[in-house]
Design a protein around this motif. Structure first.
Motif, PDB file in Angstrom:
ATOM      1  N   GLY A 138       0.828  -1.199   0.000  1.00 26.26           N
ATOM      2  CA  GLY A 138       0.000   0.000   0.000  1.00 26.26           C
ATOM      3  C   GLY A 138       0.857   1.241   0.000  1.00 26.26           C
ATOM      4  N   PRO A 139       0.648   2.158   0.971  1.00 25.35           N
ATOM      5  CA  PRO A 139       1.434   3.389   0.994  1.00 25.35           C
ATOM      6  C   PRO A 139       2.830   3.217   1.604  1.00 25.35           C
ATOM      7  CG  PRO A 139      -0.119   3.412   2.794  1.00 25.35           C
ATOM      8  CD  PRO A 139      -0.401   2.156   1.992  1.00 25.35           C
ATOM      9  N   LEU A 140       3.192   1.981   1.972  1.00 27.57           N
ATOM     10  CA  LEU A 140       4.515   1.719   2.534  1.00 27.57           C
ATOM     11  C   LEU A 140       5.439   1.172   1.465  1.00 27.57           C
ATOM     12  CD1 LEU A 140       3.629  -0.046   5.911  1.00 27.57           C
ATOM     13  CD2 LEU A 140       4.215   2.349   5.541  1.00 27.57           C
ATOM     14  N   SER A 141       6.591   1.808   1.304  1.00 30.40           N
ATOM     15  CA  SER A 141       7.650   1.297   0.437  1.00 30.40           C
ATOM     16  C   SER A 141       8.761   0.828   1.360  1.00 30.40           C
ATOM     17  CB  SER A 141       8.172   2.386  -0.495  1.00 30.40           C
ATOM     18  OG  SER A 141       7.163   2.816  -1.358  1.00 30.40           O
ATOM     19  N   LEU A 142       9.057  -0.454   1.301  1.00 31.68           N
ATOM     20  CA  LEU A 142      10.068  -1.037   2.174  1.00 31.68           C
ATOM     21  C   LEU A 142      11.324  -1.331   1.374  1.00 31.68           C
ATOM     22  CD1 LEU A 142       7.719  -3.613   3.920  1.00 31.68           C
ATOM     23  CD2 LEU A 142       8.231  -1.287   4.645  1.00 31.68           C
ATOM     24  N   GLY A 143      12.455  -1.173   2.010  1.00 32.70           N
ATOM     25  CA  GLY A 143      13.725  -1.535   1.405  1.00 32.70           C
ATOM     26  C   GLY A 143      14.449  -2.468   2.342  1.00 32.70           C
ATOM     27  N   LEU A 144      14.821  -3.646   1.850  1.00 31.65           N
ATOM     28  CA  LEU A 144      15.555  -4.621   2.657  1.00 31.65           C
ATOM     29  C   LEU A 144      17.002  -4.616   2.194  1.00 31.65           C
ATOM     30  CD1 LEU A 144      12.945  -7.522   2.632  1.00 31.65           C
ATOM     31  CD2 LEU A 144      13.268  -5.753   4.368  1.00 31.65           C
ATOM     32  N   ASP A 145      17.890  -4.117   3.048  1.00 28.64           N
ATOM     33  CA  ASP A 145      19.312  -4.028   2.718  1.00 28.64           C
ATOM     34  C   ASP A 145      20.020  -5.246   3.296  1.00 28.64           C
ATOM     35  OD1 ASP A 145      18.448  -1.500   2.026  1.00 28.64           O
ATOM     36  OD2 ASP A 145      19.417  -0.514   3.718  1.00 28.64           O
ATOM     37  N   SER A 146      20.914  -5.803   2.510  1.00 31.28           N
ATOM     38  CA  SER A 146      21.681  -6.955   2.986  1.00 31.28           C
ATOM     39  C   SER A 146      22.684  -6.505   4.047  1.00 31.28           C
ATOM     40  CB  SER A 146      22.418  -7.610   1.824  1.00 31.28           C
ATOM     41  OG  SER A 146      23.314  -6.682   1.252  1.00 31.28           O
ATOM     42  N   THR A 147      23.260  -7.488   4.711  1.00 32.52           N
ATOM     43  CA  THR A 147      24.293  -7.152   5.699  1.00 32.52           C
ATOM     44  C   THR A 147      25.437  -6.455   4.973  1.00 32.52           C
ATOM     45  OG1 THR A 147      25.312  -9.313   5.430  1.00 32.52           O
ATOM     46  CG2 THR A 147      23.715  -9.074   7.210  1.00 32.52           C
ATOM     47  N   GLY A 148      26.122  -5.591   5.652  1.00 26.62           N
ATOM     48  CA  GLY A 148      27.225  -4.841   5.061  1.00 26.62           C
ATOM     49  C   GLY A 148      28.015  -4.168   6.164  1.00 26.62           C
ATOM     50  N   GLU A 149      29.054  -3.454   5.775  1.00 20.09           N
ATOM     51  CA  GLU A 149      29.961  -2.848   6.749  1.00 20.09           C
ATOM     52  C   GLU A 149      29.998  -1.336   6.627  1.00 20.09           C
ATOM     53  OE1 GLU A 149      33.820  -4.668   6.328  1.00 20.09           O
ATOM     54  OE2 GLU A 149      33.020  -6.651   6.802  1.00 20.09           O
ATOM     55  N   PHE A 150      30.321  -0.698   7.760  1.00 21.16           N
ATOM     56  CA  PHE A 150      30.612   0.728   7.754  1.00 21.16           C
ATOM     57  C   PHE A 150      31.773   0.973   8.703  1.00 21.16           C
ATOM     58  CE2 PHE A 150      27.330   0.063  10.922  1.00 21.16           C
ATOM     59  CZ  PHE A 150      27.684   0.867  12.000  1.00 21.16           C
ATOM     60  N   THR A 151      32.571   1.982   8.382  1.00 20.29           N
ATOM     61  CA  THR A 151      33.787   2.272   9.128  1.00 20.29           C
ATOM     62  C   THR A 151      33.708   3.666   9.738  1.00 20.29           C
ATOM     63  OG1 THR A 151      35.073   0.808   7.707  1.00 20.29           O
ATOM     64  CG2 THR A 151      36.309   2.448   8.945  1.00 20.29           C
ATOM     65  N   LEU A 152      34.230   3.785  10.959  1.00 21.61           N
ATOM     66  CA  LEU A 152      34.341   5.065  11.653  1.00 21.61           C
ATOM     67  C   LEU A 152      35.757   5.585  11.470  1.00 21.61           C
ATOM     68  CD1 LEU A 152      31.873   3.664  12.906  1.00 21.61           C
ATOM     69  CD2 LEU A 152      32.540   4.646  15.097  1.00 21.61           C
ATOM     70  N   TYR A 153      35.880   6.905  11.308  1.00 17.40           N
ATOM     71  CA  TYR A 153      37.169   7.537  11.065  1.00 17.40           C
ATOM     72  C   TYR A 153      37.409   8.667  12.046  1.00 17.40           C
ATOM     73  CZ  TYR A 153      36.758   5.109   6.635  1.00 17.40           C
ATOM     74  OH  TYR A 153      36.597   4.140   5.682  1.00 17.40           O
ATOM     75  N   LEU A 154      38.654   8.800  12.483  1.00 20.76           N
ATOM     76  CA  LEU A 154      39.111   9.958  13.233  1.00 20.76           C
ATOM     77  C   LEU A 154      39.769  10.891  12.225  1.00 20.76           C
ATOM     78  CD1 LEU A 154      39.883  11.638  15.727  1.00 20.76           C
ATOM     79  CD2 LEU A 154      41.863  10.122  16.006  1.00 20.76           C
ATOM     80  N   LYS A 155      39.267  12.115  12.140  1.00 21.10           N
ATOM     81  CA  LYS A 155      39.837  13.111  11.221  1.00 21.10           C
ATOM     82  C   LYS A 155      40.640  14.114  12.039  1.00 21.10           C
ATOM     83  CE  LYS A 155      37.575  14.585   7.685  1.00 21.10           C
ATOM     84  NZ  LYS A 155      38.293  14.099   6.513  1.00 21.10           N
ATOM     85  N   ARG A 156      41.930  13.953  12.016  1.00 19.32           N
ATOM     86  CA  ARG A 156      42.800  14.872  12.755  1.00 19.32           C
ATOM     87  C   ARG A 156      42.805  16.255  12.106  1.00 19.32           C
ATOM     88  NH1 ARG A 156      44.622  12.221  16.899  1.00 19.32           N
ATOM     89  NH2 ARG A 156      45.055  10.002  16.721  1.00 19.32           N
ATOM     90  N   HIS A 157      42.455  16.304  10.831  1.00 18.83           N
ATOM     91  CA  HIS A 157      42.335  17.572  10.103  1.00 18.83           C
ATOM     92  C   HIS A 157      40.938  17.596   9.493  1.00 18.83           C
ATOM     93  CE1 HIS A 157      46.607  18.107  10.690  1.00 18.83           C
ATOM     94  NE2 HIS A 157      46.787  16.889  10.230  1.00 18.83           N
ATOM     95  N   PRO A 158      39.929  18.041  10.269  1.00 20.76           N
ATOM     96  CA  PRO A 158      38.559  18.048   9.762  1.00 20.76           C
ATOM     97  C   PRO A 158      38.450  18.817   8.450  1.00 20.76           C
ATOM     98  CG  PRO A 158      38.563  18.475  12.109  1.00 20.76           C
ATOM     99  CD  PRO A 158      40.003  18.535  11.650  1.00 20.76           C
ATOM    100  N   GLY A 159      37.388  18.544   7.738  1.00 24.07           N
ATOM    101  CA  GLY A 159      37.190  19.225   6.462  1.00 24.07           C
ATOM    102  C   GLY A 159      36.330  18.411   5.516  1.00 24.07           C
ATOM    103  N   ALA A 160      35.442  17.569   6.050  1.00 21.47           N
ATOM    104  CA  ALA A 160      34.562  16.777   5.193  1.00 21.47           C
ATOM    105  C   ALA A 160      33.550  17.694   4.509  1.00 21.47           C
ATOM    106  CB  ALA A 160      33.850  15.702   6.004  1.00 21.47           C
ATOM    107  N   SER A 161      33.077  17.262   3.351  1.00 18.81           N
ATOM    108  CA  SER A 161      32.066  18.004   2.602  1.00 18.81           C
ATOM    109  C   SER A 161      31.112  17.017   1.958  1.00 18.81           C
ATOM    110  CB  SER A 161      32.728  18.862   1.518  1.00 18.81           C
ATOM    111  OG  SER A 161      31.744  19.374   0.637  1.00 18.81           O
ATOM    112  N   PHE A 162      29.805  17.277   2.074  1.00 16.73           N
ATOM    113  CA  PHE A 162      28.824  16.401   1.428  1.00 16.73           C
ATOM    114  C   PHE A 162      28.919  16.459  -0.090  1.00 16.73           C
ATOM    115  CE2 PHE A 162      26.555  16.763   5.601  1.00 16.73           C
ATOM    116  CZ  PHE A 162      26.642  15.414   5.920  1.00 16.73           C
ATOM    117  N   ASP A 163      29.622  17.451  -0.624  1.00 13.20           N
ATOM    118  CA  ASP A 163      29.852  17.511  -2.070  1.00 13.20           C
ATOM    119  C   ASP A 163      30.974  16.580  -2.506  1.00 13.20           C
ATOM    120  OD1 ASP A 163      27.871  19.444  -2.405  1.00 13.20           O
ATOM    121  OD2 ASP A 163      29.282  21.092  -2.065  1.00 13.20           O
TER     122      ASP A 163
END
Length: 192
Positions: free
Chosen positions: A68-93
């Motif tokens: 109906g009005p629900l769209s479901l997405g089933l994502d398989s298992t996967g990995e993500f990594t955490l990072y320490l940025k000693r020199h910040p400066g990330a950009s979503f671009d």
């Protein structure tokens, strides 16, 4: 260093989902709060550009299910990594800027992630998008931050469960991606 108590807040994050032309998705962002880490997590006013701790997932592919009005997405298992940025400066671009720090921990989702988008017949997009997953810590390394040594295997030895909310409004996607959506996530520590 004591582990966080089961079901206590582990972190708050914000970031973006990016979908590539091959229909794989990845998420990346930064930490607003990381329980057990002392001191300010930013060099300046909080933003991706000043964040000292970031994360990025490996690309994954969701299987769609509709009810109906629900769209479901089933994502398989996967990995993500955490990072320490000693020199910040990330950009979503520039998505790669979220993974150019020191890797301090990698988590693997231990089950299928379910994402839900609720939509109304009169709208072209979703009204609300939610997801939840549990992830186990599979690798970590000791690091120093503001003069103190940490290792996430001591703080989160059994992993986390995270709930997330995503905006239904698409954002401009950076080069190499077709879609981008902002999200926020709240995680709790998993117990034995």
């Amino acid at each position: 260093m004591e582990p966080l108590r089961a079901a206590s807040v582990a972190w708050y994050v914000t970031g973006r989902f990016y979908t590539a032309p091959d229909k794989t998705t990845q998420d990346l962002g930064y930490f607003l709060h990381l329980q057990g880490i002392a001191g300010e997590l930013f060099h300046g006013a909080p933003s991706e550009q000043t964040a000292c701790f970031t994360f990025r997932s490996a690309p994954f592919r969701a299987r769609p299910v509709t009810n109906g009005p629900l769209s479901l997405g089933l994502d398989s298992t996967g990995e993500f990594t955490l990072y320490l940025k000693r020199h910040p400066g990330a950009s979503f671009d520039t998505p790669d800027s979220f993974s150019d720090g020191e890797p301090i921990a990698t988590f693997r989702r231990v089950s299928v992630v379910m994402g839900t988008t609720l939509s109304a017949p009169s709208t072209s997009g979703g009204l609300l998008t939610l997801n939840v997953f549990t992830a186990a810590l599979i690798r970590s390394r000791e690091f120093e931050f503001r003069g103190v040594r940490y290792d996430l295997k001591h703080l989160l030895p059994h992993g986390i469960t995270q709930w997330g909310d995503a905006s239904p409004t698409p954002l401009p996607a950076p080069q190499g991606f077709e879609q981008s959506f902002a999200f926020v996530g709240s995680a709790i520590a998993v117990g034995k």
